[in-house]
Design an enzyme around this catalytic site. Sequence first.
Site, PDB file in Angstrom:
ATOM      1  N   CYS A  24       1.023  11.399   8.640  1.00 41.55           N
ATOM      2  CA  CYS A  24       1.920  10.869   9.670  1.00 41.55           C
ATOM      3  C   CYS A  24       3.366  10.908   9.172  1.00 41.55           C
ATOM      4  CB  CYS A  24       1.533   9.439  10.036  1.00 41.55           C
ATOM      5  SG  CYS A  24       2.592   8.706  11.315  1.00 41.55           S
TER       6      CYS A  24
ATOM      7  N   GLU B  78      -7.040   8.190   7.168  1.00 49.79           N
ATOM      8  CA  GLU B  78      -5.900   8.905   7.754  1.00 49.79           C
ATOM      9  C   GLU B  78      -5.242   9.820   6.731  1.00 49.79           C
ATOM     10  OE1 GLU B  78      -1.426   7.846   9.361  1.00 49.79           O
ATOM     11  OE2 GLU B  78      -3.053   6.504   9.945  1.00 49.79           O
TER      12      GLU B  78
ATOM     13  N   ARG C 251       0.838  -1.194   0.000  1.00 49.19           N
ATOM     14  CA  ARG C 251       0.000   0.000   0.000  1.00 49.19           C
ATOM     15  C   ARG C 251       0.875   1.247   0.000  1.00 49.19           C
ATOM     16  NH1 ARG C 251       1.638   3.432   4.333  1.00 49.19           N
ATOM     17  NH2 ARG C 251       1.317   2.444   6.350  1.00 49.19           N
TER      18      ARG C 251
ATOM     19  N   GLU D 140      -1.324  -3.330  13.289  1.00 50.45           N
ATOM     20  CA  GLU D 140      -0.266  -2.616  13.987  1.00 50.45           C
ATOM     21  C   GLU D 140      -0.328  -2.787  15.497  1.00 50.45           C
ATOM     22  OE1 GLU D 140       1.740   1.846  13.799  1.00 50.45           O
ATOM     23  OE2 GLU D 140      -0.193   1.461  12.859  1.00 50.45           O
TER      24      GLU D 140
ATOM     25  N   THR E 260       5.815   9.081   9.832  1.00 50.10           N
ATOM     26  CA  THR E 260       6.382   7.760   9.563  1.00 50.10           C
ATOM     27  C   THR E 260       6.155   7.328   8.120  1.00 50.10           C
ATOM     28  OG1 THR E 260       4.389   6.556  10.261  1.00 50.10           O
ATOM     29  CG2 THR E 260       6.044   7.020  11.951  1.00 50.10           C
TER      30      THR E 260
ATOM     31  N   ARG F  83       5.084  -7.786  12.516  1.00 50.50           N
ATOM     32  CA  ARG F  83       3.839  -7.527  13.245  1.00 50.50           C
ATOM     33  C   ARG F  83       3.051  -8.822  13.323  1.00 50.50           C
ATOM     34  NH1 ARG F  83       1.096  -2.217  10.338  1.00 50.50           N
ATOM     35  NH2 ARG F  83       2.698  -0.664  10.840  1.00 50.50           N
TER      36      ARG F  83
END
Length: 283
Positions: free
Chosen positions: A190, A138, A39, A234, A192, A229
Amino acid sequence: VIQEYQGMGPDPTHPSDMDVSKIRGTTTPAAPVHSTRIRVGRSFNGFGLSPGITKEQRLELEGLLKNALESLGGDLAGNYYPLLGMDEKVRQQLVDDHFLFVSGDRNLIAAGMERDWPEGRGIYHNKDKTFLVWVNEEDQTRIISMQQGGDVREVFSRLATGIEAVGKSVKAASGKDFLLDPKYGYIHSCPTNLGTGMRASVHIDLPGWTKEGLDKLQERCEQLNLQPRGTRGESGGQTGITYDISNKHRLGYSEVELVQCMIDGVNRLFLEDLMLQKKHNLF
């Protein structure tokens, strides 16, 4: 924060490269890979990021993206499902497919990203359910390619085609380009996700590493620039022997480099897992 997380110096430059022909190989056929998912996030010039976007901008952007997505053809052709007024049967199917994003994330709420929920938000997927786009979650968009098995090249190729098609359609209709900075790459809500905004991952069984210990797997993944993960996301924790393994970095590396890093790292983990299975008498 950006420098520490991304492993970059104070003056990064960000390359971008979606040329699938440059990827070498794919995951080892013998590796127990259940599925592959890649993604990216993308934002557009002229619209606020999720924490600051206005209601009017969100609705305008949704309209542009709806038209862009519904113009896709070939294996990307599908349907757009707005969250507002969604039919219950459609909603339940999206839940069953694990496609539906929902409200209630405390971090998104605190950042102001769930204002005017659910208006201006929706989900697109193609008929084969291998190409998805989340609209105004988001980020302005999350573009996702996925399928069963370990054919990373095919997943990446579909993603590249979809990103290009969506970008061209929005540009033709509005003159708006993707929000791209030479230093920080594609801009996201974000930090990150700055850079590529790419997370390339596989679900793979690693019984040897499970026996060796999760802390040892995390340490090894760090050395390989990977991130392990659980398969529940997450913050969902780890259950069983199946892990979600993805690239760690987003910024300062091209998309091709990050996908290659994931492929090579997963293949290395698989070979090491076979040795650990032998060490712990698992076969």
